[in-house]
Design a protein around this motif. Sequence first.
Motif, PDB file in Angstrom:
ATOM      1  N   TRP A  24       0.808  -1.217   0.000  1.00  0.00           N
ATOM      2  CA  TRP A  24       0.000   0.000   0.000  1.00  0.00           C
ATOM      3  C   TRP A  24       0.842   1.267   0.000  1.00  0.00           C
ATOM      4  CZ3 TRP A  24      -4.694  -0.787   3.837  1.00  0.00           C
ATOM      5  CH2 TRP A  24      -5.523  -1.795   3.322  1.00  0.00           C
ATOM      6  N   THR A  25       2.135   1.166   0.213  1.00  0.00           N
ATOM      7  CA  THR A  25       2.949   2.386   0.215  1.00  0.00           C
ATOM      8  C   THR A  25       2.964   3.000  -1.184  1.00  0.00           C
ATOM      9  OG1 THR A  25       4.902   0.993  -0.129  1.00  0.00           O
ATOM     10  CG2 THR A  25       4.427   1.684   2.130  1.00  0.00           C
ATOM     11  N   ASN A  26       3.123   4.314  -1.225  1.00  0.00           N
ATOM     12  CA  ASN A  26       3.040   5.093  -2.462  1.00  0.00           C
ATOM     13  C   ASN A  26       1.649   4.990  -3.114  1.00  0.00           C
ATOM     14  OD1 ASN A  26       5.635   6.293  -2.561  1.00  0.00           O
ATOM     15  ND2 ASN A  26       6.500   4.324  -3.219  1.00  0.00           N
TER      16      ASN A  26
ATOM     17  N   MET B 130       3.823  12.172   4.267  1.00  0.00           N
ATOM     18  CA  MET B 130       5.286  12.148   4.156  1.00  0.00           C
ATOM     19  C   MET B 130       5.817  10.720   4.276  1.00  0.00           C
ATOM     20  SD  MET B 130       8.120  14.207   6.414  1.00  0.00           S
ATOM     21  CE  MET B 130       7.788  13.224   7.881  1.00  0.00           C
ATOM     22  N   LEU B 131       5.142   9.883   5.093  1.00  0.00           N
ATOM     23  CA  LEU B 131       5.579   8.497   5.273  1.00  0.00           C
ATOM     24  C   LEU B 131       5.215   7.626   4.083  1.00  0.00           C
ATOM     25  CD1 LEU B 131       4.696   7.749   9.014  1.00  0.00           C
ATOM     26  CD2 LEU B 131       6.974   7.860   8.018  1.00  0.00           C
TER      27      LEU B 131
ATOM     28  N   LEU C 100      -1.837  18.493  -0.412  1.00  0.00           N
ATOM     29  CA  LEU C 100      -1.638  19.941  -0.357  1.00  0.00           C
ATOM     30  C   LEU C 100      -0.548  20.322   0.633  1.00  0.00           C
ATOM     31  CD1 LEU C 100      -2.563  22.772  -1.187  1.00  0.00           C
ATOM     32  CD2 LEU C 100      -4.287  22.656   0.615  1.00  0.00           C
ATOM     33  N   GLN C 101      -0.529  19.698   1.794  1.00  0.00           N
ATOM     34  CA  GLN C 101       0.477  20.045   2.798  1.00  0.00           C
ATOM     35  C   GLN C 101       1.885  19.723   2.308  1.00  0.00           C
ATOM     36  OE1 GLN C 101      -0.660  21.791   5.192  1.00  0.00           O
ATOM     37  NE2 GLN C 101      -2.784  21.347   4.664  1.00  0.00           N
TER      38      GLN C 101
END
Length: 296
Positions: A154-156, A233-234, A245-246
Amino acid sequence: MTEIQRTAERKSAFVRARIKKICRKAIIYILLTLGAFSFVLPFLWMLSTSFKEYGEIFTYPITWIPRKWTIENYREVFSVSEYVNLWRGFLNTMLIVVPSTTAGVFSAALAAFAFAKIRFPGRDKIFFALVGTMAIPGVITMIPSYMLYNMLGWTNTWLPLMIPGMFGGAGAVFFTRQFMRGIPASLEEAAKVDGMSWWGIFLKIELPLSVPILITNFMFGFLGGYNDYLGPMLYLTGRMEMKTLQQMISMLNDTLGTKWGIQMAGACIAVLPTMLLFLFAQRYFVEGISLSGMKE
């Protein structure tokens, strides 16, 4: 003691009590005003900085009102769209947060309805165990969660940011359960007499009457997801078009160097949706919070 003296003493006691009440209220209002000002001050500084030229940002003494107003910072925010696309980041954030929060509010309402209205063995123990999970810091589960999502592939992807929130949070269950306990039991008893099932009672009675707390929970969930930076970010370290957005706002520094005026302009743009949401839902927010501690 004459009647006149007693009347004078009563009036004097009344005046003293009123003066104490006024002084107490004045102190409370002063403290609340100072507290509100401390929260508003950073926002005012952010707004002021976004309209300043770069050379004026760090001048001393501090200038709260720009000597020369400029919208160049806002132009710069959108001029780097080839690398930092705020509109794309905003759309990605909405696609992540809105479905996840909506499903999470509904799931929390289902669980809260069971805890508030349905009697089953171990109900209170399960509820207190659920509430107890709120005391577990998120950093403790951060690494195990990442390992699990990485193992699932599930990462990315947006899945780690969406799927967990779709099952509701312990805080949302707690507030909704407290609100539903304030709904008169006579309504569900009348519905049972008419042959309505628990599912029908939930959908046709409890859910419509719980709109204030549902909107409150949606606001909390939306703000948490919208402002989340650590999670993206992770889990979103790959393709640029998937970033939130952040992340895009944070990348303004990487693209343009440390230009605080541009950074503050991006932050001002990002805060607008949350402000509009609160303005439209303020009445429900206050009502949902104030009634969550009441019960029949």
